[in-house]
Design a protein around this motif. Structure first.
Motif, PDB file in Angstrom:
ATOM      1  N   PRO A   5      17.548  40.075 -10.814  1.00  0.00           N
ATOM      2  CA  PRO A   5      17.279  39.436  -9.896  1.00  0.00           C
ATOM      3  C   PRO A   5      18.590  39.973  -8.947  1.00  0.00           C
ATOM      4  CG  PRO A   5      17.327  38.363 -11.735  1.00  0.00           C
ATOM      5  CD  PRO A   5      17.451  39.660 -12.210  1.00  0.00           C
ATOM      6  N   ARG A   6      18.264  39.617  -7.571  1.00  0.00           N
ATOM      7  CA  ARG A   6      19.091  40.223  -6.458  1.00  0.00           C
ATOM      8  C   ARG A   6      20.218  39.004  -6.497  1.00  0.00           C
ATOM      9  NH1 ARG A   6      16.323  42.457  -1.001  1.00  0.00           N
ATOM     10  NH2 ARG A   6      15.148  40.591  -1.212  1.00  0.00           N
ATOM     11  N   ILE A   7      21.627  39.692  -5.679  1.00  0.00           N
ATOM     12  CA  ILE A   7      22.581  38.994  -5.512  1.00  0.00           C
ATOM     13  C   ILE A   7      22.914  38.678  -4.045  1.00  0.00           C
ATOM     14  CG2 ILE A   7      25.184  38.821  -5.827  1.00  0.00           C
ATOM     15  CD1 ILE A   7      23.575  39.069  -8.587  1.00  0.00           C
ATOM     16  N   TRP A   8      22.876  37.523  -3.706  1.00  0.00           N
ATOM     17  CA  TRP A   8      23.022  37.313  -2.326  1.00  0.00           C
ATOM     18  C   TRP A   8      24.623  37.433  -1.921  1.00  0.00           C
ATOM     19  CZ3 TRP A   8      21.636  31.775   0.136  1.00  0.00           C
ATOM     20  CH2 TRP A   8      21.574  31.890   1.557  1.00  0.00           C
ATOM     21  N   VAL A   9      24.559  38.252  -1.022  1.00  0.00           N
ATOM     22  CA  VAL A   9      26.147  38.529  -0.255  1.00  0.00           C
ATOM     23  C   VAL A   9      26.168  37.846   1.072  1.00  0.00           C
ATOM     24  CG1 VAL A   9      27.726  40.257   0.511  1.00  0.00           C
ATOM     25  CG2 VAL A   9      26.014  40.738  -1.285  1.00  0.00           C
ATOM     26  N   THR A  10      26.859  36.791   1.249  1.00  0.00           N
ATOM     27  CA  THR A  10      26.845  35.862   2.515  1.00  0.00           C
ATOM     28  C   THR A  10      28.128  36.138   3.320  1.00  0.00           C
ATOM     29  OG1 THR A  10      28.351  34.072   1.332  1.00  0.00           O
ATOM     30  CG2 THR A  10      25.985  34.147   1.235  1.00  0.00           C
ATOM     31  N   ARG A  11      28.983  37.123   3.097  1.00  0.00           N
ATOM     32  CA  ARG A  11      30.222  37.270   3.682  1.00  0.00           C
ATOM     33  C   ARG A  11      29.535  37.970   4.979  1.00  0.00           C
ATOM     34  NH1 ARG A  11      33.905  41.853   1.245  1.00  0.00           N
ATOM     35  NH2 ARG A  11      35.297  40.910   2.836  1.00  0.00           N
ATOM     36  N   ALA A  12      30.563  38.094   6.201  1.00  0.00           N
ATOM     37  CA  ALA A  12      30.344  38.505   7.571  1.00  0.00           C
ATOM     38  C   ALA A  12      30.187  39.982   7.408  1.00  0.00           C
ATOM     39  CB  ALA A  12      31.189  38.200   8.680  1.00  0.00           C
ATOM     40  N   LEU A  13      29.440  40.846   8.296  1.00  0.00           N
ATOM     41  CA  LEU A  13      29.501  42.224   8.410  1.00  0.00           C
ATOM     42  C   LEU A  13      30.869  42.533   9.082  1.00  0.00           C
ATOM     43  CD1 LEU A  13      25.921  43.011   9.552  1.00  0.00           C
ATOM     44  CD2 LEU A  13      26.825  43.407   7.296  1.00  0.00           C
ATOM     45  N   PRO A  14      31.377  43.690   8.907  1.00  0.00           N
ATOM     46  CA  PRO A  14      30.955  44.780   8.051  1.00  0.00           C
ATOM     47  C   PRO A  14      31.295  44.670   6.516  1.00  0.00           C
ATOM     48  CG  PRO A  14      32.936  45.705   8.946  1.00  0.00           C
ATOM     49  CD  PRO A  14      32.625  43.979   9.365  1.00  0.00           C
ATOM     50  N   GLY A  15      32.139  43.526   6.071  1.00  0.00           N
ATOM     51  CA  GLY A  15      32.807  43.442   4.716  1.00  0.00           C
ATOM     52  C   GLY A  15      31.508  43.149   3.758  1.00  0.00           C
ATOM     53  N   ALA A  16      30.571  42.393   4.158  1.00  0.00           N
ATOM     54  CA  ALA A  16      29.017  42.641   3.265  1.00  0.00           C
ATOM     55  C   ALA A  16      28.585  43.705   2.937  1.00  0.00           C
ATOM     56  CB  ALA A  16      28.099  41.735   4.190  1.00  0.00           C
ATOM     57  N   GLU A  17      28.583  44.843   3.803  1.00  0.00           N
ATOM     58  CA  GLU A  17      27.874  46.058   3.351  1.00  0.00           C
ATOM     59  C   GLU A  17      29.010  46.610   2.178  1.00  0.00           C
ATOM     60  OE1 GLU A  17      25.327  47.184   3.614  1.00  0.00           O
ATOM     61  OE2 GLU A  17      24.388  46.132   5.527  1.00  0.00           O
ATOM     62  N   ASP A  18      30.481  46.656   2.380  1.00  0.00           N
ATOM     63  CA  ASP A  18      31.232  46.885   1.263  1.00  0.00           C
ATOM     64  C   ASP A  18      30.993  46.275  -0.150  1.00  0.00           C
ATOM     65  OD1 ASP A  18      32.542  48.552   3.160  1.00  0.00           O
ATOM     66  OD2 ASP A  18      34.168  47.209   3.668  1.00  0.00           O
ATOM     67  N   THR A  19      30.757  44.762   0.118  1.00  0.00           N
ATOM     68  CA  THR A  19      30.426  44.174  -0.926  1.00  0.00           C
ATOM     69  C   THR A  19      29.162  44.853  -1.868  1.00  0.00           C
ATOM     70  OG1 THR A  19      31.524  42.344  -0.520  1.00  0.00           O
ATOM     71  CG2 THR A  19      30.069  42.050  -2.148  1.00  0.00           C
ATOM     72  N   ALA A 161      12.955  31.934   1.496  1.00  0.00           N
ATOM     73  CA  ALA A 161      11.607  31.956   0.795  1.00  0.00           C
ATOM     74  C   ALA A 161      12.076  32.598  -0.824  1.00  0.00           C
ATOM     75  CB  ALA A 161      10.686  32.964   1.329  1.00  0.00           C
ATOM     76  N   GLU A 162      13.225  33.346  -0.777  1.00  0.00           N
ATOM     77  CA  GLU A 162      13.665  33.880  -2.154  1.00  0.00           C
ATOM     78  C   GLU A 162      14.494  33.126  -3.001  1.00  0.00           C
ATOM     79  OE1 GLU A 162      14.309  38.023  -2.504  1.00  0.00           O
ATOM     80  OE2 GLU A 162      13.429  38.527  -0.225  1.00  0.00           O
ATOM     81  N   LEU A 163      14.977  31.999  -2.243  1.00  0.00           N
ATOM     82  CA  LEU A 163      15.914  31.243  -2.998  1.00  0.00           C
ATOM     83  C   LEU A 163      15.723  30.882  -4.636  1.00  0.00           C
ATOM     84  CD1 LEU A 163      17.247  28.602  -0.562  1.00  0.00           C
ATOM     85  CD2 LEU A 163      18.474  30.478  -1.370  1.00  0.00           C
ATOM     86  N   GLY A 164      14.404  30.800  -5.033  1.00  0.00           N
ATOM     87  CA  GLY A 164      13.956  30.591  -6.306  1.00  0.00           C
ATOM     88  C   GLY A 164      14.321  31.868  -7.380  1.00  0.00           C
ATOM     89  N   THR A 165      14.214  32.775  -6.659  1.00  0.00           N
ATOM     90  CA  THR A 165      14.322  34.169  -7.325  1.00  0.00           C
ATOM     91  C   THR A 165      15.557  34.952  -7.359  1.00  0.00           C
ATOM     92  OG1 THR A 165      13.586  35.479  -5.613  1.00  0.00           O
ATOM     93  CG2 THR A 165      11.905  34.777  -6.891  1.00  0.00           C
ATOM     94  N   LEU A 166      16.665  34.299  -6.418  1.00  0.00           N
ATOM     95  CA  LEU A 166      17.776  34.928  -6.584  1.00  0.00           C
ATOM     96  C   LEU A 166      18.722  34.492  -7.540  1.00  0.00           C
ATOM     97  CD1 LEU A 166      18.767  34.592  -2.668  1.00  0.00           C
ATOM     98  CD2 LEU A 166      17.857  36.467  -4.005  1.00  0.00           C
TER      99      LEU A 166
END
Length: 234
Positions: A5-19, A161-166
């Motif tokens: 299952p995927r992990i939702w990264v919510t922080r702002a770019l560009p830091g989100a790409e580092d995470t 739409a993917e919240l149920g699978t995250l």
């Protein structure tokens, strides 16, 4: 083979790409869909009387570096990633608090004897924490300058739409947590775990766990991203 299952990264770019890159290195697939966006500001930078700079985020370092070419003053950084960004921007003397805003203030107060002048904190228009008051209370001269603004953004419809699978949502700031809590009012995710950078971030989710909008809420024992990501394998 069933995909993780995927992990939702919510922080702002560009830091989100580092995470996201760190998650991939752990074998975990990220979903990068920030709940916040960084907007640079263009204030006048006055360094007269300033003896040191204090940064509470990579965004602050990058925004300041675009506005000012001076790299002579020592830098105090909230954590190692912010310290690294300062070094990459050309600052030579950089110290890391390896913690949160309180740890940064304590580091600066502990270094007061070698700070002959004011401490300038280039940061967000609406900072997540108060770093100036502890410095002033300790007898230091300190002031802020807003070099960027953080604005909220709605998640993409595909994410909703993917919240149920995250599996997990990662939250790095109280503001992102508050935004998520509002999103979940219309789109509850009772199987989604929220992992937060600190207790203050977790607290900003309010009653999202108790009323079933989230499965669970946990926070890192130390306010660093490494400690946050360690929760994924705990």
């Amino acid at each position: 083979m069933i995909a993780a299952p995927r992990i939702w990264v919510t922080r702002a770019l560009p830091g989100a790409e580092d995470t996201a890159a760190r998650l991939r290195a752990m074998g975990l697939p990220p979903l990068v869909d920030p709940l916040l966006a960084v907007v640079p500001l263009s204030p006048s930078i006055d360094l007269e009387g300033v003896a040191a700079l204090a940064f509470t985020s990579v965004n602050g370092v990058e925004a300041f570096a675009r506005l000012c070419t001076d790299r002579d003053r020592p830098v105090f950084a909230v954590g190692d990633r912010t310290a690294r960004a300062a070094r990459e921007a050309g600052f030579g003397e950089v110290a890391s608090a390896d913690g949160d805003v309180e740890a940064l203030a304590a580091l600066i107060v502990g270094s007061a004897a070698r700070i002959d002048g004011a401490v300038l904190h280039p940061g967000a228009l609406e900072p997540a924490g108060d770093m100036i008051s502890p410095l002033v209370a300790a007898g230091l001269t300190a002031r802020r300058v807003a070099v960027y603004e953080t604005v909220e953004r709605d998640p993409d419809p595909a994410t909703l739409a993917e919240l149920g699978t995250l599996a997990v949502v990662l939250l790095h700031s109280p503001r992102a947590a508050r935004k998520l809590a509002r999103v979940l009012e219309a789109h509850p995710a009772p199987s989604l775990r929220a992992l937060c950078l600190s207790p203050s971030v977790a607290g900003a989710l309010g009653t999202a766990e108790q009323d079933g909008r989230l499965a669970s809420v946990a926070f890192a024992p130390h306010p660093t991203e490494t400690a946050l990501l360690d929760l994924l394998t705990a």
